[in-house]
Design an enzyme around this catalytic site. Sequence first.
Site, short mmCIF file in Angstrom:
data_model
loop_
_atom_site.label_atom_id
_atom_site.label_comp_id
_atom_site.label_asym_id
_atom_site.label_seq_id
_atom_site.Cartn_x
_atom_site.Cartn_y
_atom_site.Cartn_z
N ASP A 15 0.82 -1.17 0.00
CA ASP A 15 -0.09 0.10 -0.11
C ASP A 15 0.88 1.20 0.05
OD1 ASP A 15 -2.20 1.58 0.49
OD2 ASP A 15 -1.68 1.90 2.51
N ASP A 17 -0.38 5.13 0.90
CA ASP A 17 -0.62 6.03 2.09
C ASP A 17 -0.55 5.35 3.36
OD1 ASP A 17 -1.06 8.83 0.52
OD2 ASP A 17 -2.67 7.55 -0.38
N THR A 110 -2.32 0.66 -4.52
CA THR A 110 -3.13 1.93 -3.78
C THR A 110 -4.25 2.16 -4.24
OG1 THR A 110 -2.50 4.17 -3.35
CG2 THR A 110 -1.70 3.29 -5.45
N SER A 111 -5.15 2.70 -3.48
CA SER A 111 -6.43 3.44 -3.78
C SER A 111 -6.24 4.89 -4.56
CB SER A 111 -7.29 3.51 -2.50
OG SER A 111 -7.46 2.32 -1.97
N LYS A 142 -10.65 -1.19 -2.11
CA LYS A 142 -10.50 -1.86 -1.05
C LYS A 142 -11.77 -1.48 -0.01
CE LYS A 142 -5.35 -1.07 -1.30
NZ LYS A 142 -4.32 -0.42 -0.79
N ASP A 167 -1.75 -0.10 6.11
CA ASP A 167 -2.01 0.55 7.47
C ASP A 167 -3.34 0.58 8.00
OD1 ASP A 167 -2.61 3.87 6.98
OD2 ASP A 167 -2.55 2.47 5.31
#
Length: 220
Positions: A15, A17, A110-111, A142, A167
């Site tokens: 991931d 962030d 990643t989103s 996600k 995270d």
Amino acid sequence: MPATAPFTARALLLDMDGTLVNSDAVVERCWRRWAAEHGLDAESMLKVVHGRQGHATMAVLLPERPMEENLADNRRMLEWETSDVDGVVPIPGAPAFLASLADLPHALVTSADEGLARARMDAAGLPMPSVRVTAECVGASKPDPEGFLKGAAELGFDPEDCVVFEDSEAGIAAGRAAGMRVVGVGPRAAGHAPDAHVRDLEQIRVEALPEGTLRLHFAD
């Protein structure tokens, strides 16, 4: 969760962030701005914004609102976030961690969309992985596992051979749903039962074994 014994993998799915990049200051500024526009309590809202694509978070916060409006607001949110990198810094240990993976199988999942991912990785002074799954690559955000499953497929490994670094609650749930072990990074991850937890990336070392396996070592 205390540090655990080493375990092995064939590939790592990362991931961005909260895992590689600390962008909390920007996320908070942009989402507070959006909350004010919609009369929402910012403190409550900030508990659920991490890990998902923006439109998916908006759907959670305003469940009766048409998705077209969420998608339009998501485009605005991406513009705000991409143009604001003030305070974006690497998670401690991220530069050395990524350097250690340079020749090993890994991918960014990643989103964020491609533009936002590049802006934040650049602002943090981190190299962009050559294999990446960004928001444009998936049909579901996600906690859906699609992104991690695509990352594993891109690297050519089965899900059970991959380890996720995450995270957020949504990200950890996505990794688990993909059938992967999860290393939780930072304070947000601690309460969501990852397979291992580290304060930051200074607490982990990746060892490449001769047969192509990766061994993950967790520091106390």
